[in-house]
Structures are given as C-alpha cells and as structure tokens.
Design a protein around this motif. Structure first.
Motif, PDB file in Angstrom:
ATOM      1  N   ALA A 109       0.860  -1.184   0.000  1.00 60.06           N
ATOM      2  CA  ALA A 109       0.000   0.000   0.000  1.00 60.06           C
ATOM      3  C   ALA A 109       0.894   1.231   0.000  1.00 60.06           C
ATOM      4  O   ALA A 109       1.219   1.792   1.048  1.00 60.06           O
ATOM      5  N   ASN A 110       1.278   1.636  -1.197  1.00 57.49           N
ATOM      6  CA  ASN A 110       2.267   2.711  -1.339  1.00 57.49           C
ATOM      7  C   ASN A 110       1.658   4.044  -1.756  1.00 57.49           C
ATOM      8  O   ASN A 110       2.245   5.095  -1.486  1.00 57.49           O
ATOM      9  N   ALA A 111       0.508   4.030  -2.399  1.00 58.42           N
ATOM     10  CA  ALA A 111      -0.055   5.259  -2.952  1.00 58.42           C
ATOM     11  C   ALA A 111      -0.171   6.336  -1.877  1.00 58.42           C
ATOM     12  O   ALA A 111      -0.658   6.082  -0.773  1.00 58.42           O
ATOM     13  N   GLY A 112       0.280   7.543  -2.202  1.00 61.05           N
ATOM     14  CA  GLY A 112       0.217   8.620  -1.221  1.00 61.05           C
ATOM     15  C   GLY A 112       0.408   9.981  -1.869  1.00 61.05           C
ATOM     16  O   GLY A 112       1.017  10.090  -2.939  1.00 61.05           O
ATOM     17  N   VAL A 113      -0.138  10.998  -1.219  1.00 59.88           N
ATOM     18  CA  VAL A 113       0.011  12.374  -1.683  1.00 59.88           C
ATOM     19  C   VAL A 113       0.261  13.271  -0.481  1.00 59.88           C
ATOM     20  O   VAL A 113       0.000  12.891   0.672  1.00 59.88           O
ATOM     21  N   ALA A 114       0.766  14.471  -0.749  1.00 60.50           N
ATOM     22  CA  ALA A 114       0.980  15.469   0.302  1.00 60.50           C
ATOM     23  C   ALA A 114       0.152  16.706  -0.011  1.00 60.50           C
ATOM     24  O   ALA A 114      -0.145  16.992  -1.177  1.00 60.50           O
ATOM     25  N   MET A 115      -0.196  17.427   1.054  1.00 58.96           N
ATOM     26  CA  MET A 115      -0.916  18.703   0.890  1.00 58.96           C
ATOM     27  C   MET A 115      -0.248  19.722   1.798  1.00 58.96           C
ATOM     28  O   MET A 115      -0.569  19.810   2.988  1.00 58.96           O
ATOM     29  N   PRO A 116       0.740  20.469   1.299  1.00 60.51           N
ATOM     30  CA  PRO A 116       1.413  21.459   2.143  1.00 60.51           C
ATOM     31  C   PRO A 116       0.463  22.583   2.543  1.00 60.51           C
ATOM     32  O   PRO A 116      -0.502  22.896   1.835  1.00 60.51           O
ATOM     33  N   GLY A 117       0.741  23.190   3.688  1.00 62.01           N
ATOM     34  CA  GLY A 117      -0.064  24.324   4.125  1.00 62.01           C
ATOM     35  C   GLY A 117      -0.115  24.414   5.637  1.00 62.01           C
ATOM     36  O   GLY A 117       0.063  23.425   6.339  1.00 62.01           O
ATOM     37  N   SER A 118      -0.359  25.606   6.133  1.00 64.12           N
ATOM     38  CA  SER A 118      -0.451  25.832   7.575  1.00 64.12           C
ATOM     39  C   SER A 118      -1.793  25.367   8.122  1.00 64.12           C
ATOM     40  O   SER A 118      -2.817  25.394   7.429  1.00 64.12           O
ATOM     41  N   LEU A 119      -1.795  24.962   9.368  1.00 62.00           N
ATOM     42  CA  LEU A 119      -3.040  24.647  10.060  1.00 62.00           C
ATOM     43  C   LEU A 119      -3.993  25.840  10.051  1.00 62.00           C
ATOM     44  O   LEU A 119      -5.213  25.679  10.135  1.00 62.00           O
ATOM     45  N   LEU A 120      -3.431  27.032   9.927  1.00 65.59           N
ATOM     46  CA  LEU A 120      -4.255  28.238   9.918  1.00 65.59           C
ATOM     47  C   LEU A 120      -4.988  28.434   8.596  1.00 65.59           C
ATOM     48  O   LEU A 120      -5.918  29.247   8.517  1.00 65.59           O
ATOM     49  N   HIS A 121      -4.583  27.677   7.557  1.00 59.72           N
ATOM     50  CA  HIS A 121      -5.098  27.960   6.229  1.00 59.72           C
ATOM     51  C   HIS A 121      -5.794  26.785   5.554  1.00 59.72           C
ATOM     52  O   HIS A 121      -6.613  26.999   4.660  1.00 59.72           O
TER      53      HIS A 121
END
Length: 302
Positions: A113-125
């Motif tokens: 189970a390798n599929a993955g993505v990232a979502m950069p950003g502040s907790l404030l936004h």
C-alpha cells in the motif's frame, strides 16, 4: 537420629539438537504481488525489486500512461510479465478490481500500500477539502488496499506492507495534514496485524526518510537539504535516500525471512528519525582522549 542424604537427582540427558531449518531465501518466485502507486518513485522501485525477486507483479495508479511507461521500463530479462491496471485507491471498487487483476480468483500473496500524496499548508489555512486529500488517499486508500488484499489472502495467508514516513513521528512544519495521515497509517498497520494474524496474514510498515524521488525533487529546496543533511547520520553528498533501499525493505517483509514478524514499522531513513542529541560533550572527550579524538573525528572535516 539424622536422616541419610537423598541421592542426587539424575542429570537429564541433553535434548537432541533441533534439525536445522531449511535455508531461507529472498526469492518470491511463484508469488503474486500488487503495488499501489506503482508508476513512480518508491512504488516503481518496489515493483521492480519484487519482480526481480521472482514475483508476478501488478502495479496500479490513476494514470494509464504513467503505469504503461513504468511497466515497460521495469520489464526485462529474468522478470516475468509485469502488469498494470488503472485504479484510484480512494475508490473501493477500483481497489477490489486491482486485487482481482493481480490474483484472479483470489490468492494474492503480497500487497504494498504505497499510494500517497501530500498537501502542504499551515493549520491556519487548510480547508476541509485540502485536509481530506491526504486523508482519502493515504489513510482510506491504504485501508481499502489492506481490506481487499486481506480478503484475497484469507484462505492461505500473505504479507501486506504499508508505506508510512518519518513525518509520522518527526513533524515537518507546514506539512501537517501529511504527517497526520502517515501517523494514521502506522496505527492502521498495527491494528491490522493484530486482527489479521489469525489468517496467517502479516502486516508491517516501512517508514522512509526523505527519498530521492520525483516528488522530493519538486518540493525540497536547498534550506531543507541542509536540514536533512545535518539530521541524518548516514548522509553523504546527497542526503536523500535511494528508493531502492525502501524497495529492499519491502522485499524482506514480503519474503520468508520475516515470517515471524508482524505489526512492525521499519525506518529506512539513514537515521534521520533519531531524536536530535540533547547535548554535545566532545570537548570533555577531547580532554581525556586528545590524540584519539583528533585522529578519528577531526578527519571528518579534512
């Protein structure tokens, strides 16, 4: 009147030595494997390593052209037909279809189970939908993969390997949704191992450090490279790890070498998941071992 001493108890004869175990092998010949997110980066390296070890590998992902290119690149002498199937891991029906494509009629042996993505950003936004992107792909997608792989493996056992990240235990600033999703994968790995062991299904995880992949090249700047180099004991000129190191760890978990291991998460990170030192007392060591310290440690900078 004193009683006579009892005779000493007879010493039991030594037990015969157990018969030697049959030699283990990292060969996966005759086994079927599915790798999600297998078209690029860690997934592609893992698919290649499993195929090189003899497994019949199917890779899946959302883009047909990427998968076809990866399969063509990985195919070669000594590697059985490497197949691909389009599947979005957030769609449970597509994951079930990918498992069936990898092992028609059931009996899948290995799932990664390798599929993955990232979502950069502040907790404030970050918005709800932005939070849900890594949660859907990384957590729900991994859960779908574990579920349908386990259903296929239930009658004879198998090995499921999840791909986490050192970000699950060592937070990366402004990458909170990714870090949280990877921490969830660590937890999913452990509870799946506890639940599925009764079927002979082992579930383990690999926790890569920062790796030299397409996504890293796009997102890591010079400042982060310096930070990674400073906090990675095995770092060299390039502090990013080779995807092949992760692939070898997956082959280990897929093979009989790890037959008595489940519910574990292995860091493949060059030591970057270690806590930072709480102090540095080399100045005291130099008072006691002046010549030795100069010889062995000053050479690092020469």
């Amino acid at each position: 009147m004193t009683q006579p001493l009892a005779p000493p108890a007879p010493v039991p004869a030594p037990s015969p030595s157990p018969a030697p175990s049959p030699s283990l092998s990292l060969s996966l010949r005759g086994r079927t494997a599915l790798v999600t997110g297998g078209g690029t980066g860690l997934g592609k390296a893992t698919a290649g390593a499993l195929a090189a070890a003899g497994a019949r590998v199917t890779v899946c992902g959302p883009e047909a052209d990427v998968l076809a290119s990866a399969a063509a690149e990985l195919s070669g002498p000594g590697i059985e037909d490497l197949r691909w199937v389009v599947a979005d891991v957030t769609d449970e029906e597509q994951v079930a279809a990918a498992v069936e494509a990898a092992a028609p009629g059931g009996g899948l042996d290995i799932a990664v189970a390798n599929a993955g993505v990232a979502m950069p950003g502040s907790l404030l936004h970050l918005t709800t939908e932005q939070w849900m992107l890594p949660l859907r792909v990384n957590v729900i997608g991994t859960a779908h993969t574990v579920k349908h792989a386990a259903r296929s493996m239930r009658s004879r056992g198998g090995s499921i390997v999840t791909i986490s990240s050192i970000a699950s235990t060592r937070p990366a600033a402004f990458l909170g949704s990714y870090s949280v999703s990877k921490a969830a994968i660590d937890g999913l790995t452990r509870f799946a191992a506890a639940e599925l062991g009764r079927f002979g299904i082992r579930v383990n995880g690999v926790r890569p450090g920062w790796m030299d992949t397409e996504s890293s090249a796009a997102g890591i700047n010079d400042e982060n490279l310096a930070l990674i180099r400073a906090s990675t004991p095995l770092a060299s000129d390039n502090p990013l790890g080779d995807p092949d190191h992760v692939a070898r760890a997956v082959v280990y978990f897929a093979s009989d070498y790890s037959a008595w291991i489940t519910g574990q998460v292995l860091g493949v990170c060059g030591g970057s998941s270690l806590p930072p030192p709480s102090g540095d007392f080399s100045h005291i060591a130099r008072l006691l071992f002046a010549d030795e310290m100069a010889r062995d440690f000053d050479a690092e900078s020469s």
